[in-house]
Scaffold this active site. Structure first.
Site, short mmCIF file in Angstrom:
data_model
loop_
_atom_site.label_atom_id
_atom_site.label_comp_id
_atom_site.label_asym_id
_atom_site.label_seq_id
_atom_site.Cartn_x
_atom_site.Cartn_y
_atom_site.Cartn_z
N ASN A 179 0.66 -1.25 -0.07
CA ASN A 179 0.13 0.03 0.00
C ASN A 179 0.93 1.10 -0.10
O ASN A 179 0.58 2.38 -0.96
CB ASN A 179 -0.92 0.07 1.16
CG ASN A 179 -2.23 -0.80 1.04
OD1 ASN A 179 -2.78 -0.82 -0.06
ND2 ASN A 179 -2.52 -1.62 1.92
N LYS A 180 1.74 1.39 0.75
CA LYS A 180 2.61 2.42 0.95
C LYS A 180 3.53 2.79 -0.29
O LYS A 180 3.36 3.96 -0.84
CB LYS A 180 3.67 2.39 2.14
CG LYS A 180 4.37 3.90 2.24
CD LYS A 180 5.57 3.65 3.21
CE LYS A 180 6.50 5.02 3.11
NZ LYS A 180 7.65 4.65 3.81
N VAL A 181 4.20 1.70 -1.13
CA VAL A 181 4.84 1.89 -1.96
C VAL A 181 3.79 2.33 -3.44
O VAL A 181 4.13 3.31 -3.94
CB VAL A 181 5.61 0.85 -2.45
CG1 VAL A 181 6.16 0.79 -3.94
CG2 VAL A 181 6.72 0.57 -1.46
N CYS A 191 2.91 5.93 -2.98
CA CYS A 191 4.11 6.91 -3.35
C CYS A 191 4.14 7.17 -4.74
O CYS A 191 4.36 7.95 -5.35
CB CYS A 191 5.45 6.34 -2.58
SG CYS A 191 5.50 6.68 -0.92
#
Length: 135
Positions: A85-87, A90
């Site tokens: 999710n974070k990547v 980003c």
């Protein structure tokens, strides 16, 4: 154009590593993990090579993702090995200029809990809150 502004490093970083050219057979031999280590990617090197191959062979079309909905683009990115999710958030924010997402790491989570929630709060709830603000 994909990645105007801060996100312009996304396609450039892959190209700089030589991975796209290699995957398109523009090089004499496949790029190794040792060769890609010049960018100090550590354990992520195998994911970078895998993603470069997916982009080079058309499995992932960055221009298509740029023009797609945030939800669709994120779901496609999450299919890539090593992308969570974070990547994905980003890449969507910095690479594809999609402002309806917000990467939530441990530091953002702590700030949001301190400033807005006043208690331990799941990342998903923080992400949902931030998504509402971007609408």
């Amino acid at each position: 154009e994909i990645g105007r502004g801060l996100g312009s490093v996304l396609p450039e970083a892959v190209k700089a590593a030589g991975a796209v050219g290699v995957m398109l057979n523009h090089a004499e031999k496949p790029l190794s993990l040792e060769e890609i280590d010049v960018i100090k990617s550590g354990f992520r090197g195998k994911y970078i090579l895998s993603t470069a191959k997916a982009v080079a062979c058309g499995q992932i079309d960055l221009e298509c993702l740029k023009n797609a909905s945030y939800d669709y683009a994120k779901s496609e990115l999450l299919k890539l090995s090593g992308v969570g999710n974070k990547v994905a958030d980003c890449v969507l924010l910095f690479g594809l200029c999609k402002y309806s997402g917000f990467p939530v790491d441990v530091w953002i989570k702590r700030i949001m809990e301190h400033c807005y929630f006043g208690k331990e709060t799941p990342k998903e709830e923080i992400s949902a809150f931030l998504a509402k603000l971007s609408m």
